[in-house]
Design an enzyme around this catalytic site. Structure first.
Site, PDB file in Angstrom:
ATOM      1  CG  ASP A   1      -2.136   0.933   1.017  1.00 13.53           C
ATOM      2  OD1 ASP A   1      -1.897   2.092   0.640  1.00 13.53           O
ATOM      3  OD2 ASP A   1      -3.280   0.559   1.270  1.00 13.53           O
TER       4      ASP A   1
ATOM      5  CG  HIS B   1      -5.884  -3.218   0.721  1.00 15.41           C
ATOM      6  ND1 HIS B   1      -5.097  -2.798  -0.332  1.00 15.41           N
ATOM      7  CD2 HIS B   1      -5.501  -2.474   1.802  1.00 15.41           C
ATOM      8  CE1 HIS B   1      -4.279  -1.833   0.089  1.00 15.41           C
ATOM      9  NE2 HIS B   1      -4.519  -1.620   1.367  1.00 15.41           N
TER      10      HIS B   1
END
Length: 222
Positions: free
Chosen positions: A34, A202
């Site tokens: 991320d 994610h």
């Protein structure tokens, strides 16, 4: 400052290169998830001789994600557009209830809060409640939407590409899979790209740690 330069990925990358050199590692293998993946990307571009191999987790390049934003992405990644608003509005709203912000953002993903140890969540909440933390969070995203894009566009204009081997992993149930073509996007920026979607959302390290290790460790061992 007004250009958010202290929070640019370029500045973060400089800090990391300096830290690694101080620890005795002028060259290293680098993985980032991320926001960390975005710093890792900038570090590899700006300091190519420092990075032997690079792995990025659940991201497409920042410039590609902004340029290809559509309604589905904007709804899913609403926080990208909330956090870049002019200070102090987002800071005040986060500071009113930092724990609610953490749990809302993390909990809205595919797996909810289930993959996270309660102690980890408590630490995230503690850190975001520290004075100045909400501002730093917002500045990271403001930089990503301004000065970082300037740097990315300059790279594109100059034809700068990543030469080191690049591993791209993303969640099959995440927004990157739904809204982008990560391998295609990274191949526009790098010469040696491989990767795949993993059976998770994610948060790959929390949701699929074994699958992650089975791919990253052999990649780094070569």
């Amino acid at each position: 400052d007004e250009r958010h330069a202290p929070y640019s990925k370029r500045e973060m990358a400089r800090d990391l290169v300096a830290a690694m050199a101080a620890l005795g590692y002028p060259r290293f293998r680098l993985a980032g998830h991320d926001r960390g993946g975005r710093v890792a990307h900038r570090l590899a571009v700006d300091h190519p001789r420092a990075v032997e191999r690079l792995a990025v987790l659940d991201i497409s390049p920042t410039l590609a994600m902004y340029e290809r934003t559509d309604m589905a992405f904007a709804r899913a990644y609403w926080h990208w557009f909330f956090l870049i608003q002019r200070a102090p509005l987002p800071e005040r709203l986060i500071e009113a209830d930092p724990a609610a912000y953490i749990r809302s953002v993390i909990g809205s993903r595919d797996a909810g809060l289930a993959p996270f140890d309660a102690r980890a969540l408590a630490e995230y909440e503690r850190c975001l409640a520290l004075p100045g933390a909400a501002h730093a969070l917002c500045e990271d995203y403001r930089a990503a939407a301004t000065i970082d894009l300037e740097h990315d566009r300059a790279d594109r204009s100059a034809g700068r590409r990543l030469a080191m081997p690049l591993l791209v992993l993303w969640g099959a149930r995440g927004i990157v899979e739904r809204c982008f073509r990560p391998l295609d996007e990274w191949r526009r920026l790098a010469d040696d790209v491989r990767g795949e979607a993993l059976a998770c959302g994610h948060y790959i390290p929390e949701e699929a740690p074994q699958a992650l290790l089975e791919r990253v460790l052999p990649f780094f061992a070569n």
